[in-house]
Motif scaffolding. Structure first.
Motif, PDB file in Angstrom:
ATOM      1  N   ALA A  38       0.841  -1.192   0.000  1.00 37.59           N
ATOM      2  CA  ALA A  38       0.000   0.000   0.000  1.00 37.59           C
ATOM      3  C   ALA A  38       0.879   1.246   0.000  1.00 37.59           C
ATOM      4  N   ALA A  39       0.413   2.271  -0.675  1.00 36.94           N
ATOM      5  CA  ALA A  39       1.090   3.574  -0.728  1.00 36.94           C
ATOM      6  C   ALA A  39       0.021   4.606  -1.062  1.00 36.94           C
ATOM      7  N   CYS A  40       0.431   5.856  -1.228  1.00 33.47           N
ATOM      8  CA  CYS A  40      -0.528   6.874  -1.656  1.00 33.47           C
ATOM      9  C   CYS A  40       0.197   8.024  -2.342  1.00 33.47           C
ATOM     10  N   PHE A  41      -0.536   8.704  -3.184  1.00 34.72           N
ATOM     11  CA  PHE A  41      -0.079   9.960  -3.769  1.00 34.72           C
ATOM     12  C   PHE A  41      -0.774  11.068  -3.009  1.00 34.72           C
ATOM     13  N   VAL A  42      -0.023  12.089  -2.643  1.00 35.14           N
ATOM     14  CA  VAL A  42      -0.552  13.159  -1.799  1.00 35.14           C
ATOM     15  C   VAL A  42      -0.387  14.495  -2.516  1.00 35.14           C
ATOM     16  N   SER A  43      -1.501  15.214  -2.614  1.00 37.52           N
ATOM     17  CA  SER A  43      -1.458  16.589  -3.123  1.00 37.52           C
ATOM     18  C   SER A  43      -1.961  17.485  -1.996  1.00 37.52           C
ATOM     19  N   GLU A  44      -2.058  18.779  -2.252  1.00 40.13           N
ATOM     20  CA  GLU A  44      -2.592  19.676  -1.224  1.00 40.13           C
ATOM     21  C   GLU A  44      -4.049  19.372  -0.930  1.00 40.13           C
ATOM     22  N   GLU A  45      -4.783  18.857  -1.909  1.00 38.41           N
ATOM     23  CA  GLU A  45      -6.222  18.642  -1.771  1.00 38.41           C
ATOM     24  C   GLU A  45      -6.615  17.229  -1.341  1.00 38.41           C
ATOM     25  N   GLN A  46      -5.753  16.237  -1.577  1.00 42.56           N
ATOM     26  CA  GLN A  46      -6.200  14.856  -1.378  1.00 42.56           C
ATOM     27  C   GLN A  46      -5.039  13.893  -1.174  1.00 42.56           C
ATOM     28  N   SER A  47      -5.418  12.683  -0.763  1.00 42.96           N
ATOM     29  CA  SER A  47      -4.507  11.555  -0.681  1.00 42.96           C
ATOM     30  C   SER A  47      -5.179  10.410  -1.440  1.00 42.96           C
ATOM     31  N   VAL A  48      -4.493   9.869  -2.446  1.00 44.11           N
ATOM     32  CA  VAL A  48      -5.053   8.809  -3.288  1.00 44.11           C
ATOM     33  C   VAL A  48      -4.307   7.517  -2.984  1.00 44.11           C
ATOM     34  N   THR A  49      -5.003   6.572  -2.359  1.00 46.73           N
ATOM     35  CA  THR A  49      -4.369   5.300  -2.011  1.00 46.73           C
ATOM     36  C   THR A  49      -4.193   4.440  -3.261  1.00 46.73           C
ATOM     37  N   VAL A  50      -3.073   3.723  -3.293  1.00 44.21           N
ATOM     38  CA  VAL A  50      -2.758   2.841  -4.409  1.00 44.21           C
ATOM     39  C   VAL A  50      -2.120   1.562  -3.878  1.00 44.21           C
ATOM     40  N   GLN A 152      -6.102  14.151 -10.703  1.00 43.94           N
ATOM     41  CA  GLN A 152      -5.572  15.517 -10.632  1.00 43.94           C
ATOM     42  C   GLN A 152      -4.257  15.572  -9.848  1.00 43.94           C
ATOM     43  N   LEU A 153      -3.382  14.618 -10.158  1.00 46.81           N
ATOM     44  CA  LEU A 153      -2.045  14.585  -9.557  1.00 46.81           C
ATOM     45  C   LEU A 153      -1.067  15.178 -10.562  1.00 46.81           C
ATOM     46  N   THR A 154      -0.215  16.075 -10.093  1.00 47.88           N
ATOM     47  CA  THR A 154       0.671  16.812 -10.989  1.00 47.88           C
ATOM     48  C   THR A 154       2.076  16.890 -10.409  1.00 47.88           C
ATOM     49  N   LEU A 155       2.958  17.545 -11.154  1.00 51.65           N
ATOM     50  CA  LEU A 155       4.322  17.760 -10.682  1.00 51.65           C
ATOM     51  C   LEU A 155       4.280  18.494  -9.345  1.00 51.65           C
ATOM     52  N   GLY A 156       5.143  18.083  -8.428  1.00 53.96           N
ATOM     53  CA  GLY A 156       5.168  18.692  -7.102  1.00 53.96           C
ATOM     54  C   GLY A 156       4.371  17.903  -6.072  1.00 53.96           C
ATOM     55  N   ASP A 157       3.416  17.069  -6.520  1.00 51.11           N
ATOM     56  CA  ASP A 157       2.722  16.191  -5.580  1.00 51.11           C
ATOM     57  C   ASP A 157       3.699  15.103  -5.150  1.00 51.11           C
ATOM     58  N   ARG A 158       3.321  14.355  -4.128  1.00 50.49           N
ATOM     59  CA  ARG A 158       4.272  13.421  -3.520  1.00 50.49           C
ATOM     60  C   ARG A 158       3.771  11.985  -3.546  1.00 50.49           C
ATOM     61  N   LEU A 159       4.744  11.071  -3.540  1.00 53.10           N
ATOM     62  CA  LEU A 159       4.459   9.654  -3.321  1.00 53.10           C
ATOM     63  C   LEU A 159       4.819   9.345  -1.879  1.00 53.10           C
ATOM     64  N   GLN A 160       3.910   8.744  -1.143  1.00 54.55           N
ATOM     65  CA  GLN A 160       4.138   8.349   0.233  1.00 54.55           C
ATOM     66  C   GLN A 160       4.109   6.822   0.262  1.00 54.55           C
ATOM     67  N   THR A 161       5.248   6.195   0.560  1.00 55.46           N
ATOM     68  CA  THR A 161       5.312   4.722   0.569  1.00 55.46           C
ATOM     69  C   THR A 161       5.097   4.126   1.954  1.00 55.46           C
ATOM     70  N   LEU A 165       1.181   6.784   6.873  1.00 57.98           N
ATOM     71  CA  LEU A 165       1.073   8.218   6.604  1.00 57.98           C
ATOM     72  C   LEU A 165       0.052   8.524   5.489  1.00 57.98           C
ATOM     73  N   CYS A 166      -0.690   7.500   5.102  1.00 58.33           N
ATOM     74  CA  CYS A 166      -1.697   7.658   4.047  1.00 58.33           C
ATOM     75  C   CYS A 166      -3.106   7.726   4.629  1.00 58.33           C
ATOM     76  N   ALA A 167      -3.235   7.950   5.891  1.00 53.19           N
ATOM     77  CA  ALA A 167      -4.546   7.988   6.543  1.00 53.19           C
ATOM     78  C   ALA A 167      -5.439   9.016   5.865  1.00 53.19           C
ATOM     79  N   ASN A 168      -6.708   8.754   5.889  1.00 48.08           N
ATOM     80  CA  ASN A 168      -7.721   9.619   5.309  1.00 48.08           C
ATOM     81  C   ASN A 168      -7.597   9.711   3.798  1.00 48.08           C
ATOM     82  N   GLY A 169      -6.983   8.686   3.173  1.00 51.47           N
ATOM     83  CA  GLY A 169      -6.848   8.682   1.717  1.00 51.47           C
ATOM     84  C   GLY A 169      -8.162   8.322   1.052  1.00 51.47           C
ATOM     85  N   SER A 170      -8.319   8.796  -0.190  1.00 51.00           N
ATOM     86  CA  SER A 170      -9.546   8.457  -0.916  1.00 51.00           C
ATOM     87  C   SER A 170      -9.361   7.191  -1.700  1.00 51.00           C
TER      88      SER A 170
END
Length: 170
Positions: A38-50, A152-161, A165-170
């Motif tokens: 499990a991991a997630c991509f994090v932007s200012e608006e959201q966390s997307v679990t993957v 809506q993930l773009t340059l500057g967003d982050r990968l959290q492995t 730290l991916c709590a509250n992800g969508s």
């Protein structure tokens, strides 16, 4: 045994060998399924679990997603490197059957480049395009084509492995 009686057997054997060769080459594309994390991509608006399969060895990275007919939504492969990779390093889509997005991630976990990659149908490797990162990276993540724009993930967003730290992800 006379040659006239042997001819149908030789023809049948030749046809069988030809069919086997065609079948073998069509199904000879290497493929692998690696354990997913499990991991997630994090932007200012959201966390997307993957869910990411981790390709950590040179052989796992070489095969990547070759031979896969599909990926589940929010599933992909993370290519993890031990050292900083040059901006000129690239990926290709030889023997890859599905269109993919690739995000290149730097040492701080920040997405520094995103490319869309199309399958290469050529059997000749030199006919397959390459997709250079354009920025130094330590990880590359392949997801279904359109994934990054869809979420809506773009340059500057982050990968959290670290999944904690991916709590509250969508």
């Amino acid at each position: 045994m006379n040659l006239v009686a042997l001819k149908p057997r030789v023809i049948a054997l030749s046809a069988s060998l030809l069919m086997a060769a065609c079948t073998t080459s069509a199904s000879a594309i290497e493929s692998q399924v690696l354990p997913a994390r499990a991991a997630c991509f994090v932007s200012e608006e959201q966390s997307v679990t993957v869910s990411l399969e981790w390709a950590e060895t040179a052989e796992q990275r070489r095969i990547g997603l070759m031979g896969r007919g599909k990926l589940k939504e929010r599933s992909g492969m993370l290519f993890d490197y031990d050292s900083l990779q040059s901006a000129e390093n690239s990926f290709w889509m030889r023997n890859t059957l599905i269109a993919l997005d690739i995000a290149y991630v730097n040492e701080q976990g920040v997405i520094v480049a995103i490319n869309r990659m199309e399958p290469c149908e050529s059997v000749a490797a030199f006919n397959c395009p390459t997709y250079p990162a354009g920025a130094e990276y330590v990880q590359a993540i392949e997801m279904n084509a359109g994934f990054f724009s869809r979420y809506q993930l773009t340059l500057g967003d982050r990968l959290q492995t670290n999944p904690a730290l991916c709590a509250n992800g969508s």
